[in-house]
Design an enzyme around this catalytic site. Structure first.
Site, PDB file in Angstrom:
ATOM      1  N   ARG A  58       0.827  -1.225   0.000  1.00  0.00           N
ATOM      2  CA  ARG A  58       0.000   0.000   0.000  1.00  0.00           C
ATOM      3  C   ARG A  58       0.852   1.263   0.000  1.00  0.00           C
ATOM      4  NH1 ARG A  58      -2.678  -3.860   2.915  1.00  0.00           N
ATOM      5  NH2 ARG A  58      -1.700  -3.207   4.852  1.00  0.00           N
ATOM      6  N   GLU A  95       4.989  -8.881  15.295  1.00  0.00           N
ATOM      7  CA  GLU A  95       4.393  -9.299  16.566  1.00  0.00           C
ATOM      8  C   GLU A  95       4.526 -10.829  16.720  1.00  0.00           C
ATOM      9  OE1 GLU A  95       0.590  -7.542  16.865  1.00  0.00           O
ATOM     10  OE2 GLU A  95       0.392  -8.043  18.989  1.00  0.00           O
TER      11      GLU A  95
HETATM   12  P1  AMP Z   1       4.609  -2.397  11.658  1.00  0.00           P
HETATM   13  O1  AMP Z   1       5.900  -2.929  11.139  1.00  0.00           O
HETATM   14  O2  AMP Z   1       4.135  -3.144  12.870  1.00  0.00           O
HETATM   15  O3  AMP Z   1       4.655  -0.891  11.864  1.00  0.00           O
HETATM   16  O4  AMP Z   1       3.492  -2.698  10.561  1.00  0.00           O
HETATM   17  C1  AMP Z   1       3.282  -1.824   9.495  1.00  0.00           C
HETATM   18  C2  AMP Z   1       2.910  -2.570   8.242  1.00  0.00           C
HETATM   19  O5  AMP Z   1       1.905  -3.552   8.473  1.00  0.00           O
HETATM   20  C3  AMP Z   1       2.339  -1.610   7.208  1.00  0.00           C
HETATM   21  O6  AMP Z   1       2.853  -1.954   5.920  1.00  0.00           O
HETATM   22  C4  AMP Z   1       0.832  -1.795   7.305  1.00  0.00           C
HETATM   23  O7  AMP Z   1       0.231  -1.696   6.038  1.00  0.00           O
HETATM   24  C5  AMP Z   1       0.643  -3.163   7.924  1.00  0.00           C
HETATM   25  N1  AMP Z   1      -0.312  -3.165   9.066  1.00  0.00           N
HETATM   26  C6  AMP Z   1      -0.003  -3.430  10.359  1.00  0.00           C
HETATM   27  N2  AMP Z   1      -1.082  -3.379  11.142  1.00  0.00           N
HETATM   28  C7  AMP Z   1      -2.128  -3.068  10.334  1.00  0.00           C
HETATM   29  C8  AMP Z   1      -3.533  -2.832  10.558  1.00  0.00           C
HETATM   30  N3  AMP Z   1      -4.073  -2.928  11.776  1.00  0.00           N
HETATM   31  N4  AMP Z   1      -4.292  -2.496   9.494  1.00  0.00           N
HETATM   32  C9  AMP Z   1      -3.738  -2.393   8.261  1.00  0.00           C
HETATM   33  N5  AMP Z   1      -2.435  -2.603   7.997  1.00  0.00           N
HETATM   34  C10 AMP Z   1      -1.624  -2.931   9.001  1.00  0.00           C
END
Ligand code: AMP
Length: 170
Positions: A58, A95
């Site tokens: 995205r 996670e």
């Molecule tokens: P992080 O590495 O935990 O910051 O996760 C970010 C990535 O995971 C991004 O590319 C987001 O598009 C996706 N992502 C994580 N959590 C969500 C969520 N609750 N809704 C949509 N996309 C998410």
């Protein structure tokens, strides 16, 4: 127009307990998509940016449009095995489990200014891996721009060395 109301919450996707922020409802609304991009761009109109680095998948939608508007290059940071040429690889912790991102090893020249773009900041691991990739090639990360930030996950703390901006904090 309130952009937050246009984003759809989908419970238990892709796994139980995750509230997925579905941006397709914003993308399909031309005025909302335009407004989101204008706001994501506003901090960078007077800043020298050489490359926008968008995170699969995205981040490509917002990052590609932003690179066009800024008149700079675009770098796709992709999941392993997707890019055809020589790549550098950065693993990061999720996670549950781990993931990785890759960019082409000739996509950034030393001292180029790089803006990292994704739709959503959660724990910050993905954006941090993207920043490390850019820095390994000698790039300077001048900012990180997100449409949505899940504030309760405190991803910003992991990205304390960077200038982080998001339009919507949930
Ligand atoms: P992080 O590495 O935990 O910051 O996760 C970010 C990535 O995971 C991004 O590319 C987001 O598009 C996706 N992502 C994580 N959590 C969500 C969520 N609750 N809704 C949509 N996309 C998410």
């Amino acid at each position: 127009m309130n952009l937050e109301n246009i984003i759809r919450d989908v419970p238990d996707f892709p796994n139980k307990g995750i509230l997925f922020k579905d941006i397709t409802t914003l993308l399909q609304d031309g005025k909302a998509f335009h407004k989101a991009l204008d706001q994501m761009l506003k901090n960078y109109l007077d800043v020298k940016i050489d490359k926008v680095l968008g995170i699969e998948a995205r981040g490509f939608i917002f990052g590609g449009a932003m690179a066009y508007e800024l008149g700079c290059g675009f770098i796709p940071a992709r999941k392993p095995g997707k890019l055809p040429y020589h790549t550098i690889h950065e693993q990061y912790i999720l996670e549950y489990g781990s993931s990785a991102l890759e960019i082409h090893d000739d996509s950034i020249q030393a001292h180029e200014k790089v803006l990292i773009v994704d739709d959503l900041l959660a724990t910050g691991g993905t954006a941090l891996a993207a920043a490390h990739l850019a820095e390994r090639l000698g790039g300077e990360v001048v900012g990180m721009e997100f449409l949505i930030e899940l504030g309760f996950l405190r991803g910003r703390e992991k990205l304390a060395n960077y200038k982080v901006n998001s339009l919507i904090t949930c």
